[in-house]
Design a protein around this motif. Structure first.
Motif, PDB file in Angstrom:
ATOM      1  N   THR A 134      15.929  13.812  -3.010  1.00  0.00           N
ATOM      2  CA  THR A 134      14.988  14.880  -3.363  1.00  0.00           C
ATOM      3  C   THR A 134      14.657  15.723  -2.133  1.00  0.00           C
ATOM      4  O   THR A 134      14.640  16.957  -2.200  1.00  0.00           O
ATOM      5  N   VAL A 135      14.408  15.030  -1.008  1.00  0.00           N
ATOM      6  CA  VAL A 135      14.035  15.755   0.201  1.00  0.00           C
ATOM      7  C   VAL A 135      15.199  16.620   0.696  1.00  0.00           C
ATOM      8  O   VAL A 135      15.011  17.794   1.047  1.00  0.00           O
TER       9      VAL A 135
ATOM     10  N   VAL B 141       5.114  15.514  -9.959  1.00  0.00           N
ATOM     11  CA  VAL B 141       5.272  15.937 -11.352  1.00  0.00           C
ATOM     12  C   VAL B 141       4.197  16.940 -11.736  1.00  0.00           C
ATOM     13  O   VAL B 141       4.487  17.979 -12.318  1.00  0.00           O
ATOM     14  N   SER B 142       2.950  16.623 -11.360  1.00  0.00           N
ATOM     15  CA  SER B 142       1.858  17.410 -11.938  1.00  0.00           C
ATOM     16  C   SER B 142       1.570  18.689 -11.151  1.00  0.00           C
ATOM     17  O   SER B 142       0.983  19.603 -11.698  1.00  0.00           O
ATOM     18  N   CYS B 143       1.939  18.744  -9.881  1.00  0.00           N
ATOM     19  CA  CYS B 143       1.562  19.909  -9.099  1.00  0.00           C
ATOM     20  C   CYS B 143       2.667  20.940  -8.972  1.00  0.00           C
ATOM     21  O   CYS B 143       2.635  21.777  -8.075  1.00  0.00           O
ATOM     22  N   GLN B 144       3.688  20.863  -9.808  1.00  0.00           N
ATOM     23  CA  GLN B 144       4.671  21.941  -9.812  1.00  0.00           C
ATOM     24  C   GLN B 144       4.073  23.112 -10.566  1.00  0.00           C
ATOM     25  O   GLN B 144       3.177  22.947 -11.378  1.00  0.00           O
ATOM     26  N   ARG B 145       4.625  24.281 -10.309  1.00  0.00           N
ATOM     27  CA  ARG B 145       4.125  25.423 -11.060  1.00  0.00           C
ATOM     28  C   ARG B 145       4.523  25.309 -12.530  1.00  0.00           C
ATOM     29  O   ARG B 145       5.555  24.731 -12.853  1.00  0.00           O
TER      30      ARG B 145
ATOM     31  N   LEU C 116       0.829  -1.197   0.000  1.00  0.00           N
ATOM     32  CA  LEU C 116       0.000   0.000   0.000  1.00  0.00           C
ATOM     33  C   LEU C 116       0.872   1.259   0.000  1.00  0.00           C
ATOM     34  O   LEU C 116       0.598   2.215  -0.733  1.00  0.00           O
ATOM     35  N   SER C 117       1.959   1.222   0.800  1.00  0.00           N
ATOM     36  CA  SER C 117       2.804   2.424   0.833  1.00  0.00           C
ATOM     37  C   SER C 117       3.477   2.655  -0.510  1.00  0.00           C
ATOM     38  O   SER C 117       3.689   3.791  -0.898  1.00  0.00           O
ATOM     39  N   LEU C 118       3.787   1.561  -1.222  1.00  0.00           N
ATOM     40  CA  LEU C 118       4.372   1.743  -2.554  1.00  0.00           C
ATOM     41  C   LEU C 118       3.375   2.440  -3.474  1.00  0.00           C
ATOM     42  O   LEU C 118       3.742   3.346  -4.234  1.00  0.00           O
ATOM     43  N   VAL C 119       2.111   2.008  -3.394  1.00  0.00           N
ATOM     44  CA  VAL C 119       1.087   2.642  -4.236  1.00  0.00           C
ATOM     45  C   VAL C 119       0.977   4.119  -3.886  1.00  0.00           C
ATOM     46  O   VAL C 119       0.945   4.994  -4.766  1.00  0.00           O
ATOM     47  N   MET C 120       0.967   4.401  -2.561  1.00  0.00           N
ATOM     48  CA  MET C 120       0.864   5.797  -2.128  1.00  0.00           C
ATOM     49  C   MET C 120       2.070   6.601  -2.620  1.00  0.00           C
ATOM     50  O   MET C 120       1.936   7.747  -3.039  1.00  0.00           O
ATOM     51  N   ALA C 121       3.245   5.971  -2.556  1.00  0.00           N
ATOM     52  CA  ALA C 121       4.457   6.662  -3.004  1.00  0.00           C
ATOM     53  C   ALA C 121       4.357   6.995  -4.489  1.00  0.00           C
ATOM     54  O   ALA C 121       4.760   8.073  -4.927  1.00  0.00           O
ATOM     55  N   LEU C 122       3.773   6.075  -5.249  1.00  0.00           N
ATOM     56  CA  LEU C 122       3.607   6.326  -6.688  1.00  0.00           C
ATOM     57  C   LEU C 122       2.686   7.519  -6.907  1.00  0.00           C
ATOM     58  O   LEU C 122       2.964   8.397  -7.731  1.00  0.00           O
ATOM     59  N   VAL C 123       1.600   7.539  -6.131  1.00  0.00           N
ATOM     60  CA  VAL C 123       0.660   8.657  -6.239  1.00  0.00           C
ATOM     61  C   VAL C 123       1.382   9.973  -5.941  1.00  0.00           C
ATOM     62  O   VAL C 123       1.242  10.961  -6.667  1.00  0.00           O
ATOM     63  N   CYS C 124       2.202   9.954  -4.882  1.00  0.00           N
ATOM     64  CA  CYS C 124       2.931  11.175  -4.514  1.00  0.00           C
ATOM     65  C   CYS C 124       3.905  11.582  -5.609  1.00  0.00           C
ATOM     66  O   CYS C 124       4.079  12.774  -5.876  1.00  0.00           O
ATOM     67  N   ALA C 125       4.550  10.582  -6.232  1.00  0.00           N
ATOM     68  CA  ALA C 125       5.507  10.901  -7.296  1.00  0.00           C
ATOM     69  C   ALA C 125       4.783  11.570  -8.456  1.00  0.00           C
ATOM     70  O   ALA C 125       5.260  12.560  -9.014  1.00  0.00           O
ATOM     71  N   VAL C 126       3.609  11.032  -8.798  1.00  0.00           N
ATOM     72  CA  VAL C 126       2.821  11.648  -9.873  1.00  0.00           C
ATOM     73  C   VAL C 126       2.423  13.052  -9.463  1.00  0.00           C
ATOM     74  O   VAL C 126       2.481  13.990 -10.257  1.00  0.00           O
ATOM     75  N   GLY C 127       2.068  13.182  -8.175  1.00  0.00           N
ATOM     76  CA  GLY C 127       1.709  14.494  -7.665  1.00  0.00           C
ATOM     77  C   GLY C 127       2.859  15.478  -7.780  1.00  0.00           C
ATOM     78  O   GLY C 127       2.680  16.632  -8.170  1.00  0.00           O
TER      79      GLY C 127
ATOM     80  N   GLY D   8       1.725  25.641  -2.675  1.00  0.00           N
ATOM     81  CA  GLY D   8       1.665  25.069  -1.345  1.00  0.00           C
ATOM     82  C   GLY D   8       1.854  23.569  -1.363  1.00  0.00           C
ATOM     83  O   GLY D   8       2.455  22.996  -0.471  1.00  0.00           O
ATOM     84  N   MET D   9       1.331  22.938  -2.420  1.00  0.00           N
ATOM     85  CA  MET D   9       1.391  21.486  -2.529  1.00  0.00           C
ATOM     86  C   MET D   9       2.794  20.995  -2.866  1.00  0.00           C
ATOM     87  O   MET D   9       3.134  19.867  -2.554  1.00  0.00           O
ATOM     88  N   THR D  10       3.555  21.874  -3.520  1.00  0.00           N
ATOM     89  CA  THR D  10       4.824  21.426  -4.091  1.00  0.00           C
ATOM     90  C   THR D  10       5.671  20.612  -3.126  1.00  0.00           C
ATOM     91  O   THR D  10       6.164  19.556  -3.459  1.00  0.00           O
ATOM     92  N   ASN D  11       5.811  21.151  -1.914  1.00  0.00           N
ATOM     93  CA  ASN D  11       6.725  20.493  -0.995  1.00  0.00           C
ATOM     94  C   ASN D  11       6.129  19.276  -0.312  1.00  0.00           C
ATOM     95  O   ASN D  11       6.850  18.471   0.257  1.00  0.00           O
ATOM     96  N   ILE D  12       4.807  19.200  -0.335  1.00  0.00           N
ATOM     97  CA  ILE D  12       4.165  18.090   0.377  1.00  0.00           C
ATOM     98  C   ILE D  12       4.463  16.755  -0.305  1.00  0.00           C
ATOM     99  O   ILE D  12       4.778  15.769   0.343  1.00  0.00           O
ATOM    100  N   PHE D  13       4.419  16.754  -1.634  1.00  0.00           N
ATOM    101  CA  PHE D  13       4.537  15.480  -2.345  1.00  0.00           C
ATOM    102  C   PHE D  13       5.886  14.787  -2.159  1.00  0.00           C
ATOM    103  O   PHE D  13       5.910  13.606  -1.819  1.00  0.00           O
ATOM    104  N   PRO D  14       7.007  15.502  -2.317  1.00  0.00           N
ATOM    105  CA  PRO D  14       8.281  14.803  -2.091  1.00  0.00           C
ATOM    106  C   PRO D  14       8.389  14.266  -0.669  1.00  0.00           C
ATOM    107  O   PRO D  14       8.888  13.169  -0.452  1.00  0.00           O
ATOM    108  N   LEU D  15       7.875  15.054   0.291  1.00  0.00           N
ATOM    109  CA  LEU D  15       7.986  14.629   1.685  1.00  0.00           C
ATOM    110  C   LEU D  15       7.161  13.382   1.961  1.00  0.00           C
ATOM    111  O   LEU D  15       7.645  12.417   2.561  1.00  0.00           O
TER     112      LEU D  15
END
Lengths: 662, 126
Positions: free
Chosen positions: A119-120, A21-25, A8-19, A49-56
């Motif tokens: 990245t972090v 990519v897509s939520c940068q300015r 499950l955490s791998l799936v979540m990590a994938l979602v964050c990685a996509v995030g 605001g979202m930018t930093n959340i995803f890598p973390l």
């Protein structure tokens, strides 16, 4: 349970990685539709605001996945296929931790975790130093790399795959060769290096997209090349040391494709470090620096592909189960192909006419690039050529040490010579664009000045050539070694580099990272030359009580005994080594693990000048044993030099940190 | 007394035949040739190991063959030709120079030349 959580955490990590990519300015380089999104200020604010959340969060989930896998190993959860293939209920605690990344799936998870970790760290250290546009382009690129690798992990090599029906009772055990402290440190170090170059790559892409690669950007980029480079140096050294201790050939480098895969990015990153310094200080070579950054990460990816796709074991095994290989290869082609395409379109922006004199440090640094890139091409060719010939069904050939000795070694000798000379040359005085009109006069004037200044320095640098040649030719016979012409040449070159660097340090009254690194290389070169030329060995059949001699040392075979450890039994051959006043004990082992796996463990005693290496072979009916004894002079110098490279990297980082504080 | 003599003889014989080398050569040159040859030949059944260092039984057989051929006075080239005719070029860690390996051998040199030309042109533009 742990497996499910990990998955499950791998799936979540994938979602964050996509995030990520897509939520940068959005970038200003792109026409029309992204501009529109720029106008939508509310969206911009939100995504900022979202930018930093995803890598973390991505880092959090990948760490969680790693933790789950590690705990599964510690609790020996054999329903997980990966665990039961690489663990055993008797496996000692420390190797269970190492076993987490001992196979394909686990080491890829480590890959992803380390990428996310970099990245972090980058996020915390460099966000303020870069323009927000540049920074988000870097983060976006890192996100793309991460997305690709997490999906590769999840879809083709999930470490948490379970099989309840066929779960065995004890586990397949970790390959004995891997049951060594080397397993704990070598792969993470290597990956810290490999993966760290992703940031350099992201810098290159960001520079191409934004069209900006100014001096301060190059400066901000520097630690992100030097830090991974230092760790990669340590990783390679640790790998060499491990092979030496474990594989029982007395060898420390075999030009194996897996080793080459780690050396390639190292060489390219070395070129990159130098080119980057010129870009930072002189504002030239920018296009070249960007290209090198792309190449370095491309080589890391090629290395990952070579090692992880199974193509090395056999091209045909690869074509039988190509899912992983094809995924990696197409991902590689897409990422690197895309980067190079972007490069060809955007590079014109960075073109700058060279404005330096011939006898300047710039020229020599360019030569360094040319030679290092040739070295990279050589190793790449030597590694891939047999695979390609075999894949095309033309012929099966082997490319090994003799090939690299013929082609690679001369390149390194030229490089060492240039390394001795280059630091003594001055930077050329730049001709500013505004002065272009007066350029002719100015440049000839500068030429005179620099030539005058450099000729004095160069003379002292050139003078050191004489004592080094003398030393190179006279040292081996003085110390009772055989004289070989090529050895004398290589020794002279290495001693020249050593002396010349010391002269530089003396003249400038400073020991900086460059001095340490160049001395490191000289030490490595000395070690390799002496080791290759003066090693001795004997293969003998011995009974307990007998004595043989090698290189002046007397080896007495005392006795054999058996010992029992947690997960193996071993036969130990005890020897006493004596020479003049020196006396020491040395024991070689043969270990028998579960499932009849055996492993020879050489006995080694060392001092700075030589190693004695003892290998226990098979036993003969008449109570005699096959024994191999090696005398390996200067082998420690090779690794010591490697650690000097690491120290040089750390010194450079420290200086960078201090300067950015003040 | 006889027993004592026998014991002494026995001790001496141990001293004389102690610790025999696997490969006995009549001179240093042969030993060096053997070492160089086995280091540069590939063990055919291992992942990536040379004949000198491999523990596989096929490698031991080949080592023995190379040894026999060296002491029977064959030249390096004769031994290599024999092994290649039996096992193909795969056994050589130094691939032969022919049309199939042209790119392999010439490649590095070409890259270096291109690099130098590139450098020369870049410097001339200034």
């Amino acid at each position: 349970m742990l497996a499910n959580l990990g998955c499950l955490s791998l799936v979540m990590a994938l979602v964050c990685a996509v995030g990520q990519v897509s939520c940068q300015r959005a970038f200003s380089w792109h026409p029309a539709f992204l501009k529109k999104s720029l106008d939508a200020t509310s969206r911009k604010k939100r995504s900022a605001g979202m930018t930093n959340i995803f890598p973390l969060t991505q880092f959090f989930f990948l760490s969680l996945a790693m933790l789950c896998l590690m705990l599964s190993f510690l609790t020996n959860d054999l329903s997980i296929i990966y665990v039961n293939e690489h663990s055993h209920y008797l496996l000692p605690f420390i190797y269970r931790i190492g076993a987490t990344w001992s196979g394909h799936e686990g080491s890829l998870l480590l890959w992803c975790l380390i990428l996310s970790g970099w990245t972090v760290v980058f996020l915390f250290c460099s966000q303020k130093k870069l323009s927000s546009e540049f920074f988000s382009a870097v983060m976006k690129t890192l996100g793309i790399v991460s997305t690709g690798f997490i999906s590769f992990l999840l879809f083709t090599s999930n470490p948490f795959k379970q099989d309840f029906l066929n779960a065995p009772q004890i586990g397949n055990d970790l390959t004995p060769v891997l049951q060594d402290p080397g397993l704990i440190f070598h792969p993470p170090m290597l990956y810290f290096g490999y993966v760290g170059f992703a940031i350099g790559f992201a810098f290159a892409i960001a520079a191409l997209i934004t069209g900006k690669f100014e001096s301060d950007t190059a400066r901000a980029c520097r630690p992100w090349i030097i830090f991974p480079w230092s760790l990669l140096s340590v990783g390679i050294v640790l790998g060499s040391w491990w092979a030496y201790r474990e594989l029982g050939w007395g060898g420390w480098w075999f030009w194996d494709p897996v080793e080459n895969a780690s050396l390639l990015p190292w060489l390219s990153a070395t070129a990159l470090i130098h080119s980057l310094i010129v870009s930072e200080k002189r504002n030239v070579f920018k296009g070249w620096t960007i290209l090198l950054a792309i190449i370095t990460f491309a080589l890391s990816l090629i290395g990952t592909f070579l090692v992880r796709s199974g193509v090395l074991v056999s091209v045909h095994a690869f074509s039988n189960d190509p899912t992983r290989g094809i995924f990696l290869l197409s991902y590689l082609a897409l990422l690197i192909g895309g980067a190079l395409l972007l490069y060809t379109f955007r590079i014109k922006k960075f073109y700058q006419a060279p404005n330096f004199n011939f006898f300047s440090r710039e020229t020599f640094l360019l030569m360094n690039s040319v030679i290092l890139v040739t070295a990279v091409a050589t190793i790449l060719l030597g590694t891939l050529y047999p695979i390609i010939l075999d894949a095309l069904n033309i012929e099966k050939i082997s490319v090994g040490e003799p090939y690299f000795n013929t082609v690679f070694t001369p390149l390194m000798l030229i490089l060492i010579l240039l390394m001795g000379l280059a630091p003594h040359l001055k930077w050329s005085k730049a001709v500013m664009p505004a002065e272009r009109g007066a350029r002719e006069v100015a440049s000839s004037d500068f030429k005179l000045k620099t030539l005058d200044a450099t000729s004095r320095k160069k003379r002292s640098a050139g003078m050191t050539m004489i004592p080094s040649t003398l030393l190179g030719f006279s040292l081996p016979p003085l110390f009772g070694f055989n004289f070989y012409f090529l050895t004398a040449i290589a020794l002279s070159f290495s001693i020249y580099l050593l002396l010349s660097t010391c002269v530089y340090a003396y003249q400038h009254k400073k020991i900086n990272s460059m001095v340490i690194a160049h001395i490191g290389i000289a030490v490595i070169a000395l070690g390799i030359t002496a080791n290759k030329s003066f090693s001795e060995e004997r293969q003998i059949k011995m009974k307990p009580g007998e004595t043989v001699s090698l290189a002046g040392y007397q080896f007495k075979f005392e006795n054999m005994n058996e010992t029992q450890s947690a997960n193996y039994q071993s036969l130990v051959a005890n020897f006493t080594v004596t020479k003049n006043n020196f006396s020491s004990k040395i024991s070689a082992e043969q270990r028998l693990y579960a499932y009849e796996k055996t492993l020879g463990k050489p006995g080694i005693i060392f001092n700075p000048w030589r190693d004695l290496h003892l290998v226990l072979g098979n036993n003969f009916p008449d109570d005699a044993w096959a024994i191999r004894i090696y005398y390996k002079p200067f082998v420690r110098w090779i690794w010591a030099g490697g650690f000097l490279l690491f120290i040089a990297g750390m010194v450079s980082l420290l200086k960078y940190y201090k300067r950015s504080k003040s | 007394m006889k027993k004592f003599l026998f014991l002494i003889l026995f001790l001496f014989s141990v001293a004389i035949f102690a610790a025999e080398d696997f490969y006995n050569f009549s001179n240093k040159e042969q030993e060096k040739r053997f070492r160089d040859l086995t280091l540069n030949l590939r063990c055919l059944v291992c992942q990536n190991q040379n004949l000198a260092e491999s523990n596989a039984s096929l490698a031991a057989d080949l080592r023995q063959q190379v040894y026999q051929k060296i002491i029977s006075g064959e030249s390096d080239q004769q031994i290599i030709d024999y092994l290649v005719s039996r096992y193909g070029n795969f056994i050589l860690y130094r691939p032969p120079f022919n049309t199939k390996t042209l790119v392999l051998w010439a490649g590095p040199f070409l890259v270096l030349c291109f690099g130098m030309i590139f450098l020369w042109r870049a410097l001339r533009k200034r």
